[in-house]
Design a protein around this motif. Structure first.
Motif, PDB file in Angstrom:
ATOM      1  N   GLN A 188      29.752  40.602 -38.748  1.00 37.42           N
ATOM      2  CA  GLN A 188      30.914  39.729 -38.615  1.00 37.42           C
ATOM      3  C   GLN A 188      30.493  38.272 -38.448  1.00 37.42           C
ATOM      4  O   GLN A 188      31.157  37.371 -38.970  1.00 37.42           O
ATOM      5  CB  GLN A 188      31.770  40.185 -37.431  1.00 37.42           C
ATOM      6  N   LEU A 189      29.399  38.027 -37.767  1.00 33.06           N
ATOM      7  CA  LEU A 189      28.896  36.659 -37.661  1.00 33.06           C
ATOM      8  C   LEU A 189      28.433  36.149 -39.013  1.00 33.06           C
ATOM      9  O   LEU A 189      28.713  35.012 -39.397  1.00 33.06           O
ATOM     10  CB  LEU A 189      27.751  36.594 -36.640  1.00 33.06           C
ATOM     11  N   LEU A 190      27.720  36.979 -39.768  1.00 29.74           N
ATOM     12  CA  LEU A 190      27.216  36.569 -41.080  1.00 29.74           C
ATOM     13  C   LEU A 190      28.343  36.236 -42.049  1.00 29.74           C
ATOM     14  O   LEU A 190      28.227  35.326 -42.868  1.00 29.74           O
ATOM     15  CB  LEU A 190      26.339  37.668 -41.676  1.00 29.74           C
ATOM     16  N   THR A 191      29.439  36.979 -41.975  1.00 26.96           N
ATOM     17  CA  THR A 191      30.545  36.820 -42.930  1.00 26.96           C
ATOM     18  C   THR A 191      31.675  35.956 -42.390  1.00 26.96           C
ATOM     19  O   THR A 191      32.722  35.851 -43.033  1.00 26.96           O
ATOM     20  CB  THR A 191      31.107  38.194 -43.318  1.00 26.96           C
ATOM     21  N   HIS A 192      31.499  35.328 -41.239  1.00 31.74           N
ATOM     22  CA  HIS A 192      32.540  34.497 -40.611  1.00 31.74           C
ATOM     23  C   HIS A 192      33.808  35.306 -40.346  1.00 31.74           C
ATOM     24  O   HIS A 192      34.931  34.816 -40.521  1.00 31.74           O
ATOM     25  CB  HIS A 192      32.867  33.283 -41.478  1.00 31.74           C
ATOM     26  N   ALA A 193      33.620  36.540 -39.936  1.00 31.75           N
ATOM     27  CA  ALA A 193      34.772  37.399 -39.650  1.00 31.75           C
ATOM     28  C   ALA A 193      34.811  37.832 -38.192  1.00 31.75           C
ATOM     29  O   ALA A 193      35.537  38.754 -37.842  1.00 31.75           O
ATOM     30  CB  ALA A 193      34.733  38.634 -40.557  1.00 31.75           C
ATOM     31  N   GLY A 194      34.034  37.165 -37.352  1.00 28.95           N
ATOM     32  CA  GLY A 194      33.992  37.541 -35.947  1.00 28.95           C
ATOM     33  C   GLY A 194      35.078  36.912 -35.102  1.00 28.95           C
ATOM     34  O   GLY A 194      35.171  37.192 -33.906  1.00 28.95           O
ATOM     35  N   GLY A 195      35.899  36.049 -35.702  1.00 28.50           N
ATOM     36  CA  GLY A 195      36.930  35.357 -34.933  1.00 28.50           C
ATOM     37  C   GLY A 195      36.380  34.270 -34.039  1.00 28.50           C
ATOM     38  O   GLY A 195      37.101  33.720 -33.199  1.00 28.50           O
ATOM     39  N   VAL A 196      35.103  33.926 -34.212  1.00 25.02           N
ATOM     40  CA  VAL A 196      34.443  32.948 -33.335  1.00 25.02           C
ATOM     41  C   VAL A 196      34.959  31.546 -33.638  1.00 25.02           C
ATOM     42  O   VAL A 196      35.203  31.192 -34.801  1.00 25.02           O
ATOM     43  CB  VAL A 196      32.916  33.008 -33.525  1.00 25.02           C
ATOM     44  N   GLN A 197      35.121  30.750 -32.595  1.00 25.52           N
ATOM     45  CA  GLN A 197      35.623  29.393 -32.774  1.00 25.52           C
ATOM     46  C   GLN A 197      34.765  28.626 -33.770  1.00 25.52           C
ATOM     47  O   GLN A 197      33.552  28.840 -33.887  1.00 25.52           O
ATOM     48  CB  GLN A 197      35.668  28.662 -31.439  1.00 25.52           C
ATOM     49  N   ARG A 229      39.361  40.622 -37.855  1.00 21.96           N
ATOM     50  CA  ARG A 229      40.735  40.469 -38.363  1.00 21.96           C
ATOM     51  C   ARG A 229      40.793  39.668 -39.652  1.00 21.96           C
ATOM     52  O   ARG A 229      41.491  40.023 -40.586  1.00 21.96           O
ATOM     53  CB  ARG A 229      41.609  39.801 -37.298  1.00 21.96           C
ATOM     54  N   ARG A 230      40.048  38.546 -39.698  1.00 24.70           N
ATOM     55  CA  ARG A 230      40.197  37.636 -40.821  1.00 24.70           C
ATOM     56  C   ARG A 230      38.966  36.752 -40.956  1.00 24.70           C
ATOM     57  O   ARG A 230      38.118  36.673 -40.063  1.00 24.70           O
ATOM     58  CB  ARG A 230      41.426  36.746 -40.627  1.00 24.70           C
ATOM     59  N   PHE A 231      38.879  36.085 -42.102  1.00 28.66           N
ATOM     60  CA  PHE A 231      37.841  35.077 -42.307  1.00 28.66           C
ATOM     61  C   PHE A 231      38.188  33.826 -41.507  1.00 28.66           C
ATOM     62  O   PHE A 231      39.318  33.336 -41.566  1.00 28.66           O
ATOM     63  CB  PHE A 231      37.759  34.741 -43.801  1.00 28.66           C
ATOM     64  N   HIS A 232      37.226  33.330 -40.742  1.00 30.25           N
ATOM     65  CA  HIS A 232      37.408  32.081 -40.011  1.00 30.25           C
ATOM     66  C   HIS A 232      36.034  31.425 -39.907  1.00 30.25           C
ATOM     67  O   HIS A 232      35.180  31.849 -39.140  1.00 30.25           O
ATOM     68  CB  HIS A 232      37.985  32.335 -38.611  1.00 30.25           C
ATOM     69  N   TYR A 233      35.821  30.399 -40.736  1.00 30.99           N
ATOM     70  CA  TYR A 233      34.506  29.760 -40.825  1.00 30.99           C
ATOM     71  C   TYR A 233      34.065  29.270 -39.456  1.00 30.99           C
ATOM     72  O   TYR A 233      34.826  28.606 -38.741  1.00 30.99           O
ATOM     73  CB  TYR A 233      34.567  28.591 -41.806  1.00 30.99           C
ATOM     74  N   SER A 234      32.821  29.587 -39.096  1.00 31.58           N
ATOM     75  CA  SER A 234      32.363  29.284 -37.745  1.00 31.58           C
ATOM     76  C   SER A 234      30.945  28.737 -37.727  1.00 31.58           C
ATOM     77  O   SER A 234      29.977  29.460 -37.987  1.00 31.58           O
ATOM     78  CB  SER A 234      32.427  30.537 -36.863  1.00 31.58           C
ATOM     79  N   HIS A 242      32.768  39.983 -48.999  1.00 34.09           N
ATOM     80  CA  HIS A 242      33.144  40.755 -47.817  1.00 34.09           C
ATOM     81  C   HIS A 242      34.536  40.377 -47.309  1.00 34.09           C
ATOM     82  O   HIS A 242      35.316  41.242 -46.950  1.00 34.09           O
ATOM     83  CB  HIS A 242      32.110  40.556 -46.700  1.00 34.09           C
ATOM     84  N   HIS A 243      34.809  39.083 -47.256  1.00 33.75           N
ATOM     85  CA  HIS A 243      36.098  38.633 -46.728  1.00 33.75           C
ATOM     86  C   HIS A 243      36.642  37.515 -47.600  1.00 33.75           C
ATOM     87  O   HIS A 243      35.965  36.513 -47.843  1.00 33.75           O
ATOM     88  CB  HIS A 243      35.966  38.154 -45.277  1.00 33.75           C
ATOM     89  N   VAL A 244      37.854  37.689 -48.088  1.00 33.78           N
ATOM     90  CA  VAL A 244      38.509  36.707 -48.933  1.00 33.78           C
ATOM     91  C   VAL A 244      38.803  35.444 -48.128  1.00 33.78           C
ATOM     92  O   VAL A 244      39.198  35.508 -46.962  1.00 33.78           O
ATOM     93  CB  VAL A 244      39.817  37.288 -49.508  1.00 33.78           C
ATOM     94  N   VAL A 245      38.586  34.291 -48.761  1.00 29.59           N
ATOM     95  CA  VAL A 245      38.966  33.013 -48.161  1.00 29.59           C
ATOM     96  C   VAL A 245      40.410  32.748 -48.576  1.00 29.59           C
ATOM     97  O   VAL A 245      40.690  32.415 -49.725  1.00 29.59           O
ATOM     98  CB  VAL A 245      38.042  31.883 -48.638  1.00 29.59           C
ATOM     99  N   ASP A 246      41.320  32.920 -47.651  1.00 36.26           N
ATOM    100  CA  ASP A 246      42.758  32.877 -47.941  1.00 36.26           C
ATOM    101  C   ASP A 246      43.300  31.480 -47.655  1.00 36.26           C
ATOM    102  O   ASP A 246      43.490  31.100 -46.504  1.00 36.26           O
ATOM    103  CB  ASP A 246      43.477  33.923 -47.086  1.00 36.26           C
TER     104      ASP A 246
END
Length: 463
Positions: free
Chosen positions: A106-115, A147-152, A260-264
């Motif tokens: 999730q960290l690698l794919t920016h899907a961890g929800g991290v700020q 949950r979602r892609f969120h660039y971190s 892995h995760h679409v950039v929406d």
């Protein structure tokens, strides 16, 4: 193979026109084909002044977030060495932060929800502190992990720390020793060294410049601190294109560029996604991968066509790629400029076509031809080492590769059948009776009653 003089002149003109039109203090670019830098160009000076030192392919620029791709490859090498799993929780290796339950994948794919950014001052413009201070600042999540892609950027600071803890040495030393030195990237450094461009901001309403700060970002450095040159980043571009040179297996590279995760983006079509460290795009069916970079005073782009990795192209091809730098904080020019450079080379210098030769084997030939899944007809053919059903990318078309040396055990490589087993069932005399593809029964005639079709075949037959 070097490109022609006329094409080179055209590319030089495109670069110069782009630099002037978009008021960039300097630009430096390179095009990669077959794993080699086949063209490079540069316009402008290191400080943006007419009497300044001209930039060239050996001038360092800050690559910004392209740094993340190096960190990601270092993490994947740890996975391949058995030191961790992508499903591991971050806290299993680096305990004591609010990110303990986020997985490495999730960290690698920016899907961890991290700020997205740190909790202290604007980290790109202020000296950084160590990991403990970053954790103490209250770094945490904005969304439920997965949950979602969120660039971190903060997420990649965590991955840099992961590399340090598992390797028991600073993250950049790992990148330098395991990636840069084997690839001959001697001009890629943590801080500027030798000939380097000054980071600049260009006033939006006047032709004046402002010098941007440069510093060590501390724990945030893995998110965007590295400096490099066109000559050096061309070697990293070749790796992404398929020339891994023992640094990474071809299988792991292919895994990293899977979406892995679409950039929406609201109102926009889904063209982009994020893989394991790499940005990936699918525009009208043409796939590419790479990463962008932005830091105060610098913009960067790396992008590679992945067409050599799809379809029926010869194994070992290396995709065409482009790298582009500018020492300006903000500009709308880099994206169209890198696209035009790469498109121009591909249009004026079409890739060499390898002539077809009969290079297959008659072994397994009995599997080729027409098969039926119920009343539906499908053609199987051999392309190189693969057995291809239908057209990959259309319906359930897929390539299959042999499992071991057997001609009776295969595994799917594309679409619906990715990872699914294909088994060849034989009669007592050794001839092929039917195929079992993930429990679907394929027979030479529709619903062949002798092929033990699950559910049976009506005794009255076709009528």
């Amino acid at each position: 193979m070097p490109i022609s003089t006329s094409t080179s002149a055209r590319l030089d003109h495109i670069l110069a026109a782009g630099q002037r039109k978009h008021r960039m203090p300097s630009v430096a670019a390179g095009l990669v084909r077959g794993g080699e830098l086949v063209w490079s160009g540069a316009v402008g000076t290191v400080d943006g002044r007419a009497d300044g030192v001209a930039v060239d392919a050996d001038t360092q620029f800050r690559m910004g977030s392209i740094t993340k791709t190096f960190v990601a490859v270092a993490v994947m090498r740890l996975r391949d060495a058995g030191r961790l799993e992508l499903s591991d929780r971050f806290g299993a290796h680096v305990p004591g932060s609010a990110l303990d339950d986020v997985t490495i994948e999730q960290l690698l794919t920016h899907a961890g929800g991290v700020q997205a950014e740190s909790s202290s001052d604007w980290w790109e413009r202020t000296p950084g502190d160590d990991w403990d201070a970053l954790v103490a600042s209250g770094v945490g999540a904005r969304f439920r992990s997965g949950r979602r892609f969120h660039y971190s950027n903060t997420g990649y600071a965590a991955l840099g720390r992961l590399v340090e803890v598992v390797r028991e040495r600073p993250w950049f030393e790992v990148v330098r020793d395991e990636l840069l030195e084997p690839l001959g990237m001697t001009r890629t450094t943590l801080r500027p060294s030798g000939a380097a461009a000054q980071g600049l901001a260009v006033h939006p309403f006047a032709d004046v410049l402002l010098a941007e700060p440069e510093h060590d970002a501390g724990a945030m450095a893995p998110a965007g601190q590295l400096w490099t040159t066109v000559n050096d980043l061309a070697k990293w571009t070749a790796l992404l294109g398929g020339r891994t040179d023992g640094v990474l297996s071809a299988e792991t590279l292919a895994e990293m560029v899977e979406p892995h995760h679409v950039v929406d983006e609201p109102g926009q079509p889904w063209l982009g996604a994020h893989g394991l460290g790499w940005q990936v795009w699918n525009e009208a069916g043409a796939r590419s991968a790479g990463h962008g970079g932005s830091m105060p005073g610098f913009l960067a782009i790396l992008r590679v066509h992945l067409d050599a990795e799809t379809g029926d192209g010869p194994a070992g091809e290396v995709g065409d790629g482009v790298v582009l730098f500018s020492n300006t904080t903000a500009s709308a020019g880099l994206r169209p400029l890198h696209t035009e450079l790469l498109r121009t080379m591909r249009e004026l210098e079409a890739p060499e076509v390898t002539p077809w030769v009969a290079s297959g084997s008659s072994d397994g030939l009995e599997l080729a031809g027409l098969w039926h899944w119920g009343p539906a007809a499908e053609t199987a053919r051999f392309v190189g080492e693969h057995l291809v059903f239908g057209t990959p990318g259309t319906g359930r078309g897929s390539r299959f590769r042999r499992v071991g040396e057997s001609w009776d055990e295969w595994v799917g490589l594309d679409g619906y059948y990715t990872g699914e087993p294909l088994r060849v069932l034989r009669r007592e005399d050794g001839s092929v009776s039917h195929l079992d593809l993930a429990t679907f029964r394929f027979t030479r005639t529709p619903y062949d009653p002798e092929a033990n079709v699950p559910g049976g075949v009506d005794d009255d037959g076709w009528h």
